[in-house]
Design an enzyme around this catalytic site. Sequence first.
Site, PDB file in Angstrom:
ATOM      1  N   TYR A 135      15.908  -0.702   0.985  1.00 18.67           N
ATOM      2  CA  TYR A 135      15.925  -2.149   0.803  1.00 18.67           C
ATOM      3  C   TYR A 135      16.553  -2.461  -0.550  1.00 18.67           C
ATOM      4  CZ  TYR A 135      14.722  -7.042   1.005  1.00 18.67           C
ATOM      5  OH  TYR A 135      14.829  -8.414   1.052  1.00 18.67           O
ATOM      6  N   GLN A 196      11.363  -9.540   7.492  1.00 17.63           N
ATOM      7  CA  GLN A 196      11.957  -9.239   8.791  1.00 17.63           C
ATOM      8  C   GLN A 196      12.785  -7.953   8.750  1.00 17.63           C
ATOM      9  OE1 GLN A 196      12.478 -11.957   6.966  1.00 17.63           O
ATOM     10  NE2 GLN A 196      14.629 -12.537   6.865  1.00 17.63           N
ATOM     11  N   ASN A 219      10.909  -8.798  -3.229  1.00 19.46           N
ATOM     12  CA  ASN A 219       9.994  -9.842  -3.683  1.00 19.46           C
ATOM     13  C   ASN A 219       8.610  -9.664  -3.057  1.00 19.46           C
ATOM     14  OD1 ASN A 219      10.161 -10.804  -1.047  1.00 19.46           O
ATOM     15  ND2 ASN A 219      11.590 -12.448  -1.556  1.00 19.46           N
ATOM     16  N   SER A 242       7.917  -4.983 -14.183  1.00 21.65           N
ATOM     17  CA  SER A 242       8.466  -3.940 -15.040  1.00 21.65           C
ATOM     18  C   SER A 242       7.737  -3.916 -16.380  1.00 21.65           C
ATOM     19  CB  SER A 242       9.955  -4.185 -15.267  1.00 21.65           C
ATOM     20  OG  SER A 242      10.564  -3.060 -15.849  1.00 21.65           O
ATOM     21  N   GLN A 264      12.910  -5.423 -21.063  1.00 20.53           N
ATOM     22  CA  GLN A 264      11.971  -5.579 -19.952  1.00 20.53           C
ATOM     23  C   GLN A 264      11.556  -7.035 -19.781  1.00 20.53           C
ATOM     24  OE1 GLN A 264      11.464  -2.774 -17.964  1.00 20.53           O
ATOM     25  NE2 GLN A 264      13.062  -2.258 -19.436  1.00 20.53           N
ATOM     26  N   HIS A 267      13.449  -9.313 -17.382  1.00 18.22           N
ATOM     27  CA  HIS A 267      13.386  -9.101 -15.933  1.00 18.22           C
ATOM     28  C   HIS A 267      12.758 -10.307 -15.233  1.00 18.22           C
ATOM     29  CE1 HIS A 267      14.864  -5.200 -14.730  1.00 18.22           C
ATOM     30  NE2 HIS A 267      14.332  -4.644 -15.790  1.00 18.22           N
ATOM     31  N   GLU A 332       5.100   2.300 -17.337  1.00 17.44           N
ATOM     32  CA  GLU A 332       6.258   2.669 -16.522  1.00 17.44           C
ATOM     33  C   GLU A 332       7.311   3.344 -17.405  1.00 17.44           C
ATOM     34  OE1 GLU A 332       9.608   0.425 -13.703  1.00 17.44           O
ATOM     35  OE2 GLU A 332       8.400  -0.729 -15.134  1.00 17.44           O
ATOM     36  N   HIS A 333       7.670   2.682 -18.500  1.00 16.87           N
ATOM     37  CA  HIS A 333       8.637   3.226 -19.458  1.00 16.87           C
ATOM     38  C   HIS A 333       7.945   3.416 -20.802  1.00 16.87           C
ATOM     39  CE1 HIS A 333      11.066   0.538 -16.723  1.00 16.87           C
ATOM     40  NE2 HIS A 333      11.744   1.662 -16.598  1.00 16.87           N
ATOM     41  N   ASP A 366      17.835   3.063 -17.057  1.00 13.13           N
ATOM     42  CA  ASP A 366      17.958   2.145 -15.931  1.00 13.13           C
ATOM     43  C   ASP A 366      19.245   2.371 -15.145  1.00 13.13           C
ATOM     44  OD1 ASP A 366      15.570   0.821 -16.182  1.00 13.13           O
ATOM     45  OD2 ASP A 366      16.377  -0.864 -17.299  1.00 13.13           O
ATOM     46  N   GLU A 420     -19.799  25.780  12.485  1.00 11.38           N
ATOM     47  CA  GLU A 420     -19.532  24.360  12.697  1.00 11.38           C
ATOM     48  C   GLU A 420     -19.752  23.949  14.156  1.00 11.38           C
ATOM     49  OE1 GLU A 420     -15.574  23.635  11.238  1.00 11.38           O
ATOM     50  OE2 GLU A 420     -16.160  23.914   9.139  1.00 11.38           O
ATOM     51  N   HIS A 425     -12.980  27.043  19.216  1.00 13.86           N
ATOM     52  CA  HIS A 425     -12.282  27.561  18.046  1.00 13.86           C
ATOM     53  C   HIS A 425     -12.617  29.036  17.862  1.00 13.86           C
ATOM     54  CE1 HIS A 425     -11.578  23.343  17.007  1.00 13.86           C
ATOM     55  NE2 HIS A 425     -10.891  23.706  15.922  1.00 13.86           N
TER      56      HIS A 425
END
Length: 435
Positions: A135, A196, A219, A242, A264, A267, A332-333, A366, A420, A425
């Site tokens: 995506y 979708q 999003n 971020s 950052q 963003h 994250e960074h 990045d 068991e 088995h």
Amino acid sequence: MSKTPIKQLNASATDFERQLDALLAWESVSDHAVADTVAKILAEVKSQGDEALLRYTNQFDRLGASSMAELVIPKARLQEALSRISEEQRQALEVAAERVRRYHEHQKQESWSFTEADGTVLGQQVTAMERVGLYVPGGKASYPSSVLMNAMPAKVAGVDEVVMVVPTPDGEVNEMVFAAAAIADVDTVITVGGAQAVAALAYGTETVPKVDKIVGPGNIFVATAKRAVFGTVAIDMIAGPSEILVVCDGKTNPDWIAMDLFSQAEHDEQAQSILVCPDADFLAQVQDSVDRLLPTLAREAIARQSLTERGAFILVKDLAQAIEVSNRIAPEHLELSVEDPEALLPQVRHAGAIFMGRHTAEAIGDYCAGPNHVLPTSGTARFSSPLGVYDFQKRSSIINCSPQGASELGKVASVLARGESLEAHARSAEYRIKD
């Protein structure tokens, strides 16, 4: 020069933990109205296929397509994009792609096995996924770097088919995104997006093939849809805003640090930029740099809101405490903007990516350093890793018992199975026991 009110915290304060919790608090995908909308879209695409996918695409992206065939981009069109972008842009994409490919080649895992004394063979077979979906956000918020970071490790892993979906709202195409798809050798590009598109990848339609895994940012509707289809397909992660955390010893150019925080903050308004330093005077210098440089940004309003609402300067007693704070946040960074970053590295337990030294800007990571920029956010670096080749490979256990091995292991399995109360088995294993 207006002052940007960035929160000031002291790691030695008695209520620091409470203040830090408040700073880090972020509501993930939890909007009930969004979830209801996404559930409806998923159900309709699952049951109606292309018909629902085309209807929602025309509705949300304001298109007038009469069939899904119009939204499948020919390979020739992707190659054409390479000639439409500037030579400088093409070279930058090619250099970045090659660096990303070369780095991820080191991550490839191979099958292995070993033979025990009685001839039993144990091992692991590593195979690539057959088909993955990528995506990519579309329109003005387009990220050709995301194409490279998601498609290249899949290709290195040996995935048979990479299917990319990218919306084109109002018919707006980003030529660099198409060019990146050509450079990364993406197999299929379809101009659909939103929940979708996630549904189409997860369930399959007449035009969009069902995939094994969906990766890539989006999003809140895309993130909610990815969470909902998890289990039907694999996903990379549910990404939050971020983040950057800079640990500085107070000796880096304060303008550099300010701009790293901006990288950052620009963003979106929910992005988080944190500076941790044992030098109070240096924190004041960075504040001055922020106040002076922030008005020069094209995305000043976004960065200002991010810094005001979610940014922070944290004063610590020394670099050891700075790393403790960093591990608590699991950013994250993480930038180690210090004289000797290698000395601190062994103490870093939790971080998506670690940028070593004063000259290593997070922005390099990045785009073109080589390591992946798809990283765990919102503290998930405590248990998650960057996207990589291993995310597109599967492992199957290999067991090949020799007659002697089957006999000896059968005795052990028999005892455990009967313990068991699983008689079949036990008897299955017992049949292979030698008298």
